[in-house]
Design an enzyme around this catalytic site. Structure first.
Site, PDB file in Angstrom:
ATOM      1  N   LYS A 168      23.769  12.563  20.191  1.00 34.42           N
ATOM      2  CA  LYS A 168      23.895  12.303  21.623  1.00 34.42           C
ATOM      3  C   LYS A 168      25.329  12.618  22.052  1.00 34.42           C
ATOM      4  O   LYS A 168      26.292  12.118  21.458  1.00 34.42           O
ATOM      5  CB  LYS A 168      23.565  10.853  21.934  1.00 34.42           C
ATOM      6  CG  LYS A 168      22.091  10.505  21.783  1.00 34.42           C
ATOM      7  CD  LYS A 168      21.255  11.194  22.843  1.00 34.42           C
ATOM      8  CE  LYS A 168      19.809  10.739  22.791  1.00 34.42           C
ATOM      9  NZ  LYS A 168      18.987  11.356  23.867  1.00 34.42           N
ATOM     10  N   LYS A 272       7.444  15.343  25.922  1.00 37.09           N
ATOM     11  CA  LYS A 272       7.268  13.896  25.787  1.00 37.09           C
ATOM     12  C   LYS A 272       5.866  13.557  26.291  1.00 37.09           C
ATOM     13  O   LYS A 272       5.628  13.540  27.509  1.00 37.09           O
ATOM     14  CB  LYS A 272       8.324  13.149  26.605  1.00 37.09           C
ATOM     15  CG  LYS A 272       9.730  13.194  26.026  1.00 37.09           C
ATOM     16  CD  LYS A 272      10.677  12.360  26.878  1.00 37.09           C
ATOM     17  CE  LYS A 272      12.000  12.107  26.156  1.00 37.09           C
ATOM     18  NZ  LYS A 272      12.802  13.320  26.021  1.00 37.09           N
TER      19      LYS A 272
END
Length: 365
Positions: A168, A272
């Site tokens: 991240k 997703k």
């Protein structure tokens, strides 16, 4: 999909606390709240459900702010689906929740689980009709931290068997994130695939500076470096030919496949299932992307075991899928039931039982 008629839809709410609070752009997430869905066909032969001769399919709706409808909107949609499936069957029920993606995910997954169970086949084979798949590759996700902390976290993941790690980035300065990636590369060498996910954090100038440096450091994928609306900016980053593939995640929901393809804005697109409205939708999008020479990969949205297992089956139904973001169960302190997926040596072992393979999660709590 042709499930049996005369189905009964039930749902109940759940709240799954996270092992640790998760900081996001939309605030702190302390739990994942949603609905477990059960479809029952009491007239089916050879069943596994609560009554003699019944077959059961499970689904999960776990709304996430910024990606799906609200929890309240999801519950209202499930109420409509329950009424519609009694009066008009599965097709009418799916139509009733077509605009509420988390609710539709739950219903579509339950229908697919039920039908794959009836056909005595694992869900991934029902979705893809392909050969047996024993494993799918997965990546470890590494949160924000100092260069030393990030390198230690990646080393720990590699020691656990991961050969692909997604970092991240975007919470610090670009120079700080470049240093984090550099330290990781020096620590683990060239044999580990590194990716980065900026979650829309950068301007074009920042992203260009980052991707130039990341190319020299052998980063494979940079995910969503710019805001979702910036298709032209993502296309310009691809034109730099740094060797780093540009991936879109939020951009898929905002623009759709056609616009991404027309703009030549992505090498990779993240799917997703919860945000797309179901594994059936995600499977079709994956096939579409593959035809366009865009690589699909699958991630979850910090879901319970029912949705996570569905995502594993989806990944197994996609030929030559790259490492996917499926190892998120550890983020939860409790779950809906036993996890049937074994994670080892950087891969998810795909359940081979009929349907989802999650067992009787309805009776777990």
């Amino acid at each position: 999909m042709s499930p049996p008629e005369d189905l009964e839809l039930e749902y109940r709410s759940f709240s799954l606390p996270l092992a640790e609070p998760l900081e996001t752009a939309d605030g702190t997430i302390e739990s994942r709240d949603g609905f477990l869905v059960r479809l029952v066909d009491d007239g089916a032969p050879g069943g596994t459900g609560p009554g003699d001769g019944s077959v059961v399919g499970y689904g999960e709706a776990t709304p996430l702010s910024g990606w799906t409808e609200s929890r309240e909107g999801c519950q209202r949609a499930l109420e409509r689906a329950r009424d519609a499936i009694r009066s008009g069957g599965p097709s009418e029920a799916l139509e009733a929740v077509d605009r509420q993606v988390a609710a539709r995910h739950a219903l579509a997954l339950a229908l697919a689980d039920l039908q794959a169970t009836r056909e005595s086949t694992p869900l991934y084979r029902y979705l893809g009709q392909g050969p047996m798949v024993g494993r799918v590759p997965i990546n470890a996700t590494i949160g924000d931290g100092s260069p030393a902390e990030t390198a230690d976290a990646v080393r720990t993941a590699v020691d656990r068997g991961f050969d692909c790690c997604k970092l991240k980035v975007g919470l610090r300065s670009v120079d700080a994130d470049i240093e984090r990636v550099r330290r990781v590369r020096e620590t683990v060498g060239d044999g580990v695939e590194l990716r980065a996910d900026a979650n829309e954090a950068w301007t074009y100038e920042e992203a260009r500076s980052a991707i130039d440096a990341f190319g020299d450091l052998g980063l494979s994928i940079l995910e969503q470096p710019l805001p979702a609306g910036a298709l032209e900016g993502h296309a310009a980053l691809r034109d730099l030919r740094t060797g780093v593939s540009v991936a879109l995640d939020e951009g898929l929901l905002e623009h759709g496949v056609d616009a991404i393809c027309d703009a030549e804005a992505a090498d990779v697109v993240v799917l997703k299932p919860m945000a797309l409205g179901g594994i059936d939708v995600a499977r079709k999008v994956a096939a579409w992307l593959t035809e366009l020479d865009i690589t699909p990969l699958v991630t979850t949205t910090i879901d319970g075991v029912v949705a996570r297992t569905g995502a594993v089956h989806l990944a197994a139904a996609i030929p030559d899928v790259p490492a996917c973001g499926l190892a998120t169960g550890d983020l939860l302190a409790t779950d809906l039931g036993r996890d049937p997926v074994l994670f080892e040596k950087g891969s998810a072992v795909v359940p081979q039982a009929k349907g989802l393979g999650v067992g009787d999660v309805w009776g777990e709590r």
